[in-house]
Design a protein around this motif. Structure first.
Motif, mmCIF file in Angstrom:
data_model
loop_
_atom_site.group_PDB
_atom_site.id
_atom_site.type_symbol
_atom_site.label_atom_id
_atom_site.label_comp_id
_atom_site.label_asym_id
_atom_site.label_seq_id
_atom_site.Cartn_x
_atom_site.Cartn_y
_atom_site.Cartn_z
ATOM 1 N N GLY A 185 -84.159 -54.977 -52.424
ATOM 2 C CA GLY A 185 -84.328 -54.116 -53.591
ATOM 3 C C GLY A 185 -85.191 -52.897 -53.308
ATOM 4 O O GLY A 185 -86.218 -52.677 -53.953
ATOM 5 N N PHE A 186 -84.789 -52.086 -52.331
ATOM 6 C CA PHE A 186 -85.600 -50.956 -51.891
ATOM 7 C C PHE A 186 -85.940 -49.978 -53.005
ATOM 8 O O PHE A 186 -86.969 -49.316 -52.959
ATOM 9 C CB PHE A 186 -84.860 -50.216 -50.766
ATOM 10 N N GLU A 187 -85.076 -49.864 -53.999
ATOM 11 C CA GLU A 187 -85.280 -48.835 -55.024
ATOM 12 C C GLU A 187 -86.531 -49.054 -55.856
ATOM 13 O O GLU A 187 -87.040 -48.116 -56.479
ATOM 14 C CB GLU A 187 -84.051 -48.758 -55.944
ATOM 15 N N LYS A 188 -87.077 -50.265 -55.882
ATOM 16 C CA LYS A 188 -88.213 -50.545 -56.755
ATOM 17 C C LYS A 188 -89.561 -50.187 -56.128
ATOM 18 O O LYS A 188 -90.592 -50.240 -56.789
ATOM 19 C CB LYS A 188 -88.229 -52.017 -57.170
ATOM 20 N N PHE A 189 -89.571 -49.801 -54.855
ATOM 21 C CA PHE A 189 -90.826 -49.470 -54.187
ATOM 22 C C PHE A 189 -91.083 -47.973 -54.240
ATOM 23 O O PHE A 189 -90.164 -47.161 -54.180
ATOM 24 C CB PHE A 189 -90.807 -49.961 -52.743
ATOM 25 N N ASP A 190 -92.372 -47.606 -54.325
ATOM 26 C CA ASP A 190 -92.750 -46.196 -54.435
ATOM 27 C C ASP A 190 -92.824 -45.518 -53.071
ATOM 28 O O ASP A 190 -92.491 -44.351 -52.942
ATOM 29 C CB ASP A 190 -94.091 -46.070 -55.160
ATOM 30 N N PHE A 191 -93.303 -46.219 -52.052
ATOM 31 C CA PHE A 191 -93.235 -45.722 -50.686
ATOM 32 C C PHE A 191 -93.327 -46.898 -49.731
ATOM 33 O O PHE A 191 -93.534 -48.042 -50.152
ATOM 34 C CB PHE A 191 -94.298 -44.648 -50.389
ATOM 35 N N PHE A 192 -93.174 -46.623 -48.424
ATOM 36 C CA PHE A 192 -92.987 -47.698 -47.451
ATOM 37 C C PHE A 192 -93.829 -47.500 -46.202
ATOM 38 O O PHE A 192 -94.162 -46.381 -45.826
ATOM 39 C CB PHE A 192 -91.512 -47.759 -47.023
ATOM 40 N N ILE A 193 -94.155 -48.626 -45.562
ATOM 41 C CA ILE A 193 -94.760 -48.624 -44.237
ATOM 42 C C ILE A 193 -93.822 -49.416 -43.326
ATOM 43 O O ILE A 193 -93.523 -50.583 -43.592
ATOM 44 C CB ILE A 193 -96.161 -49.255 -44.251
ATOM 45 N N ILE A 194 -93.332 -48.762 -42.282
ATOM 46 C CA ILE A 194 -92.389 -49.377 -41.351
ATOM 47 C C ILE A 194 -93.152 -49.719 -40.073
ATOM 48 O O ILE A 194 -93.707 -48.838 -39.422
ATOM 49 C CB ILE A 194 -91.222 -48.417 -41.033
ATOM 50 N N ILE A 195 -93.172 -51.004 -39.710
ATOM 51 C CA ILE A 195 -93.992 -51.474 -38.590
ATOM 52 C C ILE A 195 -93.119 -51.870 -37.400
ATOM 53 O O ILE A 195 -92.071 -52.498 -37.563
ATOM 54 C CB ILE A 195 -94.851 -52.678 -39.022
ATOM 55 N N SER A 196 -93.573 -51.489 -36.213
ATOM 56 C CA SER A 196 -92.892 -51.888 -34.980
ATOM 57 C C SER A 196 -93.920 -52.334 -33.964
ATOM 58 O O SER A 196 -94.999 -51.754 -33.853
ATOM 59 C CB SER A 196 -92.082 -50.722 -34.405
ATOM 60 N N ALA A 197 -93.586 -53.388 -33.215
ATOM 61 C CA ALA A 197 -94.484 -53.876 -32.172
ATOM 62 C C ALA A 197 -94.227 -53.164 -30.849
ATOM 63 O O ALA A 197 -95.062 -53.210 -29.945
ATOM 64 C CB ALA A 197 -94.313 -55.378 -31.985
ATOM 65 N N THR A 198 -93.059 -52.509 -30.743
ATOM 66 C CA THR A 198 -92.725 -51.789 -29.509
ATOM 67 C C THR A 198 -92.213 -50.398 -29.888
ATOM 68 O O THR A 198 -92.828 -49.727 -30.695
ATOM 69 C CB THR A 198 -91.666 -52.557 -28.710
ATOM 70 N N ARG A 199 -91.122 -49.985 -29.328
ATOM 71 C CA ARG A 199 -90.525 -48.706 -29.702
ATOM 72 C C ARG A 199 -89.819 -48.851 -31.053
ATOM 73 O O ARG A 199 -89.318 -49.918 -31.387
ATOM 74 C CB ARG A 199 -89.500 -48.251 -28.650
ATOM 75 N N MET A 227 -83.554 -41.464 -50.808
ATOM 76 C CA MET A 227 -84.107 -41.773 -52.119
ATOM 77 C C MET A 227 -85.228 -40.811 -52.503
ATOM 78 O O MET A 227 -85.759 -40.878 -53.608
ATOM 79 C CB MET A 227 -84.646 -43.210 -52.142
ATOM 80 N N GLY A 228 -85.586 -39.900 -51.575
ATOM 81 C CA GLY A 228 -86.644 -38.944 -51.861
ATOM 82 C C GLY A 228 -88.029 -39.565 -51.873
ATOM 83 O O GLY A 228 -88.935 -39.049 -52.533
ATOM 84 N N LYS A 229 -88.201 -40.663 -51.136
ATOM 85 C CA LYS A 229 -89.490 -41.351 -51.110
ATOM 86 C C LYS A 229 -90.155 -41.209 -49.750
ATOM 87 O O LYS A 229 -89.536 -40.832 -48.762
ATOM 88 C CB LYS A 229 -89.309 -42.831 -51.472
ATOM 89 N N LYS A 230 -91.448 -41.502 -49.710
ATOM 90 C CA LYS A 230 -92.256 -41.313 -48.513
ATOM 91 C C LYS A 230 -92.331 -42.608 -47.709
ATOM 92 O O LYS A 230 -92.208 -43.707 -48.258
ATOM 93 C CB LYS A 230 -93.671 -40.911 -48.938
ATOM 94 N N PHE A 231 -92.576 -42.451 -46.404
ATOM 95 C CA PHE A 231 -92.755 -43.609 -45.544
ATOM 96 C C PHE A 231 -93.672 -43.241 -44.384
ATOM 97 O O PHE A 231 -93.821 -42.064 -44.029
ATOM 98 C CB PHE A 231 -91.422 -44.123 -45.007
ATOM 99 N N TYR A 232 -94.294 -44.266 -43.818
ATOM 100 C CA TYR A 232 -95.184 -44.104 -42.677
ATOM 101 C C TYR A 232 -94.768 -45.101 -41.603
ATOM 102 O O TYR A 232 -94.394 -46.233 -41.914
ATOM 103 C CB TYR A 232 -96.635 -44.359 -43.080
ATOM 104 N N PHE A 233 -94.847 -44.683 -40.348
ATOM 105 C CA PHE A 233 -94.552 -45.574 -39.240
ATOM 106 C C PHE A 233 -95.856 -46.106 -38.647
ATOM 107 O O PHE A 233 -96.807 -45.347 -38.446
ATOM 108 C CB PHE A 233 -93.779 -44.843 -38.137
ATOM 109 N N VAL A 234 -95.895 -47.404 -38.353
ATOM 110 C CA VAL A 234 -97.060 -48.023 -37.726
ATOM 111 C C VAL A 234 -96.620 -48.747 -36.464
ATOM 112 O O VAL A 234 -95.746 -49.622 -36.518
ATOM 113 C CB VAL A 234 -97.757 -49.016 -38.692
#
Length: 239
Positions: free
Chosen positions: A116-130, A145-152
């Motif tokens: 249900g991605f549409e219900k979140f205001d923004f996202f943090i996408i996590i990766s252990a490698t590339r 969706m015009g929303k913000k995200f951050y990569f970790v």
């Protein structure tokens, strides 16, 4: 999506618009924009299984993995459903620990629909490698969706350890900068616009870029709240 301000304020805005009083409607909307601390924010934390996602959720909330309030962690996939965790310092902020993408129960092609991605205001996408193809797909859908995200990039201490063992003139800061730039360039080549990448440790998440991530979220929180409120108003007013 529920209206966090109750029924009456929305009715006042609708009435002003129906009476052709745009100035009154704008004033009312601004009044609620000023009440940002009351606006609920929902942050989706996502990644493939085994990236240290649940550990990150706990550290971000300032809670030890052994705390009874902590998100379960382990060497196998421990998140089987979308699970909310409230932030102790920001009562209206909820971190949602999402199941790992690409698992049997959450295949990549159905992942966005299942969580249900549409219900979140923004996202943090996590990766252990590339960052991989699934990360890019998620980022592209979030952009649509015009929303913000951050990569970790988690477990960065493992990368530093490996580099130190293989390089004669090892320099931690230079290596961190190279890893960060490599991540950014790789994501940009895949069509991700202006990616924000943060490097964190798997054992001590308060090392490296963790404080920078906290500062970035705190600085950009008001904008996220305004966007969340405008979305709420738009959804209700169109009814």
């Amino acid at each position: 999506m529920d209206n966090p301000f109750g029924y009456e304020p929305i009715e006042e805005i609708k009435e002003a618009l129906q009476n052709n009083e745009p100035a009154v409607a704008v004033a009312k909307i601004q009044e609620y924009l000023d009440q940002q601390n009351e606006i609920p924010l929902h942050i989706g934390i996502t990644r493939e299984s085994g990236s240290g996602k649940s550990t990150f959720v706990n550290a971000f909330r300032g809670i030890d993995n052994r705390d009874e309030r902590a998100a379960p962690t382990g060497c196998v996939e421990t998140t089987s459903e979308v699970t909310p965790y409230h932030h102790p310092n920001y009562p209206n902020v909820t971190l949602w620990d999402l199941p790992g993408i690409g698992t049997t129960n959450f295949p990549a092609d159905k992942y966005l629909e299942h969580v249900g991605f549409e219900k979140f205001d923004f996202f943090i996408i996590i990766s252990a490698t590339r960052f991989r193809e699934n990360d890019v797909k998620i980022a592209q859908e979030i952009q649509k969706m015009g929303k913000k995200f951050y990569f970790v990039r988690s477990k960065i201490d493992n990368d530093l350890h490996n580099e130190e063992r293989s390089q004669r003139g090892f320099n931690a800061e230079r290596t961190l900068a190279q890893i960060r730039e490599n991540c950014i360039q790789g994501l940009q080549k895949q069509g991700v616009e202006a990616p924000q990448v943060f490097l964190v440790s798997s054992f001590d998440l308060h090392l490296y870029d963790f404080h920078l991530l906290e500062e970035t979220l705190e600085r950009e929180l008001p904008a996220h709240k305004r966007n969340a409120l405008l979305l709420i108003l738009w959804m209700i007013l169109k009814q």
